[in-house]
Scaffold this motif. Structure first.
Motif, PDB file in Angstrom:
ATOM      1  N   GLY A 165      62.366  43.242  38.652  1.00 53.47           N
ATOM      2  CA  GLY A 165      63.572  43.944  38.558  1.00 53.47           C
ATOM      3  C   GLY A 165      64.147  44.680  39.501  1.00 53.47           C
ATOM      4  O   GLY A 165      65.211  45.351  39.239  1.00 53.47           O
ATOM      5  N   SER A 166      63.380  45.140  40.601  1.00 57.96           N
ATOM      6  CA  SER A 166      63.722  45.947  41.513  1.00 57.96           C
ATOM      7  C   SER A 166      64.747  45.318  42.456  1.00 57.96           C
ATOM      8  O   SER A 166      64.507  43.959  42.564  1.00 57.96           O
ATOM      9  N   TYR A 167      65.422  46.025  43.397  1.00 56.07           N
ATOM     10  CA  TYR A 167      66.225  45.406  44.210  1.00 56.07           C
ATOM     11  C   TYR A 167      65.824  46.069  45.813  1.00 56.07           C
ATOM     12  O   TYR A 167      65.628  47.142  45.924  1.00 56.07           O
ATOM     13  N   ASN A 168      65.700  45.256  46.695  1.00 56.57           N
ATOM     14  CA  ASN A 168      65.768  45.581  48.036  1.00 56.57           C
ATOM     15  C   ASN A 168      66.923  45.746  48.986  1.00 56.57           C
ATOM     16  O   ASN A 168      67.938  44.860  48.813  1.00 56.57           O
ATOM     17  N   ARG A 169      66.947  46.640  49.799  1.00 50.84           N
ATOM     18  CA  ARG A 169      68.362  46.893  50.636  1.00 50.84           C
ATOM     19  C   ARG A 169      68.212  45.956  51.808  1.00 50.84           C
ATOM     20  O   ARG A 169      67.118  45.810  52.436  1.00 50.84           O
ATOM     21  N   ILE A 170      69.324  45.256  52.110  1.00 52.19           N
ATOM     22  CA  ILE A 170      69.356  44.215  53.320  1.00 52.19           C
ATOM     23  C   ILE A 170      70.363  44.471  54.243  1.00 52.19           C
ATOM     24  O   ILE A 170      70.436  44.140  55.225  1.00 52.19           O
ATOM     25  N   SER A 384      65.980  51.025  48.431  1.00 52.59           N
ATOM     26  CA  SER A 384      65.635  50.470  47.420  1.00 52.59           C
ATOM     27  C   SER A 384      66.098  50.793  46.070  1.00 52.59           C
ATOM     28  O   SER A 384      66.215  51.948  45.968  1.00 52.59           O
ATOM     29  N   LEU A 385      66.070  49.997  45.021  1.00 51.80           N
ATOM     30  CA  LEU A 385      66.541  50.259  43.597  1.00 51.80           C
ATOM     31  C   LEU A 385      65.345  49.836  42.553  1.00 51.80           C
ATOM     32  O   LEU A 385      65.312  48.660  42.415  1.00 51.80           O
ATOM     33  N   SER A 386      64.918  50.742  41.873  1.00 56.90           N
ATOM     34  CA  SER A 386      63.998  50.450  40.852  1.00 56.90           C
ATOM     35  C   SER A 386      64.750  49.539  39.959  1.00 56.90           C
ATOM     36  O   SER A 386      66.099  49.705  39.556  1.00 56.90           O
ATOM     37  N   SER A 387      64.051  48.949  38.727  1.00 48.75           N
ATOM     38  CA  SER A 387      64.711  48.004  37.907  1.00 48.75           C
ATOM     39  C   SER A 387      65.746  49.233  36.756  1.00 48.75           C
ATOM     40  O   SER A 387      66.537  48.877  36.522  1.00 48.75           O
ATOM     41  N   SER A 388      65.028  50.433  36.667  1.00 48.98           N
ATOM     42  CA  SER A 388      65.644  51.428  35.668  1.00 48.98           C
ATOM     43  C   SER A 388      66.865  51.946  36.692  1.00 48.98           C
ATOM     44  O   SER A 388      67.774  52.191  35.770  1.00 48.98           O
ATOM     45  N   GLN A 389      66.902  52.089  37.763  1.00 49.69           N
ATOM     46  CA  GLN A 389      68.076  52.366  38.703  1.00 49.69           C
ATOM     47  C   GLN A 389      69.172  51.076  38.454  1.00 49.69           C
ATOM     48  O   GLN A 389      70.342  51.703  38.328  1.00 49.69           O
ATOM     49  N   VAL A 390      68.751  49.926  38.684  1.00 53.36           N
ATOM     50  CA  VAL A 390      69.727  49.039  38.561  1.00 53.36           C
ATOM     51  C   VAL A 390      70.331  49.114  37.145  1.00 53.36           C
ATOM     52  O   VAL A 390      71.624  48.655  36.877  1.00 53.36           O
ATOM     53  N   GLU A 391      69.325  49.248  36.101  1.00 53.43           N
ATOM     54  CA  GLU A 391      70.123  49.278  34.770  1.00 53.43           C
ATOM     55  C   GLU A 391      70.874  50.437  34.631  1.00 53.43           C
ATOM     56  O   GLU A 391      71.767  50.210  33.803  1.00 53.43           O
ATOM     57  N   GLY A 392      70.651  51.545  35.207  1.00 48.86           N
ATOM     58  CA  GLY A 392      71.605  52.599  35.007  1.00 48.86           C
ATOM     59  C   GLY A 392      72.875  52.335  35.724  1.00 48.86           C
ATOM     60  O   GLY A 392      74.009  52.873  35.187  1.00 48.86           O
TER      61      GLY A 392
END
Length: 408
Positions: A165-170, A384-392
């Motif tokens: 659920g995390s996201y990586n910066r490209i 990067s963004l954690s899954s909780s950050q993306v949900e936020g």
């Protein structure tokens, strides 16, 4: 307890006072084809009304209050205006200022006409049918980001899914530190140092100068200064195009767009008012939009591209009239009536910068959330963004317009 009872009473009064739903037709103008106009509708959409703006400093404010869901049409009935009217009576509808717009059911599989050949001398343009499908189609194809001044761009980052659920910066641009990682800046300035110009297609893609006003002979980083009216540039990845990009105009400088279906775009910017440019073509009309990369790779401001047949443009934050302070968003899917956009609007930041989050994922038939996160605190976006950050970032906050994309 008294405060809670007060808000409960307000909620009940709002719910009982509103009834009936009507569809509002919204006229939009295209960012990709000069002078074209498309018709949009906010028909089957709804608003989740929170009690205050998230920018309110009241310590009792709770942005997650359980308040009634209201349709956007009901709010439009309470207040909508027809503005930006030209000599022919064309204009734009504006309803309510909101803090977030959530589009659902945006996936629209189908076909469009892709360019397969261009002749710079004769103007010959050959196209063939291309099928698109999958989550968020056609917006699951590589996308370029287009910026138009007046604009003060402080930073932006692009993320794609990692694991769990995390996201990586490209890709990252940060103005103050002159950082450009995984990003290339281009513009339709061919013939001025790079790219090609002349002929029926006009100027091709080229490297762009640091102020976004002219071409350059090699890669440049946009400077940490205001970009004036008429400045326009495109951000892509820093990976040179290959066969996966589709056809590219001969001589054009082309790089791959940002790939994937699920993506997160974070921006920090302001859009200063430049009334001295009112009355000029393209003056004082800032905009930020996403564009199928096949469009600028061929001829963004010429009919020899796939825009008209619906390969995809998403106007994220667009000022449609000189000096206007209400920014609209629109899904552009060509000239056959499939385009649509919400008449509820986001506030143009003419003073200090704001942060804006755009989250695209496959839920609910394809969802795109555009959220104004309010005045910037100057903090740099993370790697990067954690899954909780993306949900936020996706979570509803403030006054939220929920727009169900109409079936076509």
């Amino acid at each position: 307890m008294v405060l809670k009872m007060f808000w409960l009473l307000v909620s009940l009064l709002i719910l009982s006072a509103l009834n009936g739903v009507t569809s509002v037709a919204v006229s939009r103008s295209s960012s990709s084809l000069s002078g074209s106009v498309s018709t949009s509708s906010n028909g089957n959409s709804s608003i989740v009304a929170r009690m205050m703006s998230p920018y309110d400093t009241d310590p009792d404010f709770n942005p997650h209050l359980n308040v009634p869901n209201l349709t956007s049409d009901e709010l439009c009935q309470r207040g909508k205006t027809f503005e930006d009217v030209d000599a022919n009576g064309h204009g734009n509808w504006y309803c309510q200022k909101v803090d977030q717009i959530i589009y659902t059911k945006v996936t629209k599989p189908g076909t469009y006409r892709e360019v397969t050949f261009m002749d710079n001398q004769s103007g010959e343009c050959i196209m063939s049918s291309r099928e698109f499908k999958g989550d968020l189609a056609p917006y699951n194809e590589p996308l370029s980001i287009v910026f138009r001044g007046p604009l003060r761009l402080k930073q932006f980052s692009v993320y794609t899914p990692g694991g769990g659920g995390s996201y990586n910066r490209i890709g990252e641009y940060h103005a103050a530190s002159r950082t450009r990682n995984g990003i290339m800046f281009l513009g339709n300035r061919g013939g001025a140092g790079s790219g090609v110009a002349g002929g029926p297609f006009g100027a091709s893609l080229s490297y762009v100068s640091t102020d976004g006003l002219s071409g350059a002979s090699g890669p440049q980083t946009i400077h940490d200064a205001p970009l004036v009216s008429h400045a326009e540039f495109i951000a892509t990845t820093d990976q040179p195009c290959d066969g996966s990009c589709g056809y590219r105009r001969p001589g054009a400088v082309t790089y791959k767009g940002f790939p994937g279906s699920a993506r997160v775009f974070l921006f920090e910017f302001s859009m200063p008012d430049e009334p001295q440019h009112n009355g000029e073509a393209g003056g004082n009309e800032p905009a930020l939009w996403l564009l199928n990369s096949r469009i600028p790779n061929t001829a963004q401001y010429h009919e020899c591209n796939c825009w008209k047949s619906g390969c995809g443009e998403l106007d994220i934050f667009e000022i449609l009239h000189q000096g206007q302070t209400k920014a609209l968003s629109t899904f552009q899917l060509g000239g056959d009536g499939k385009s649509a956009g919400d008449a509820n609007w986001l506030q143009r930041p003419t003073g200090g910068p704001i942060k804006l989050a755009v989250v695209m994922d496959a839920t609910k038939g394809g969802t795109v959330s555009i959220k104004n996160m309010g005045a910037s605190n100057g903090e740099r976006f993370g790697g990067s963004l954690s899954s909780s950050q993306v949900e936020g970032l996706k979570a509803k906050n403030g006054l939220v317009s929920e727009f169900v994309y109409p079936n076509h």
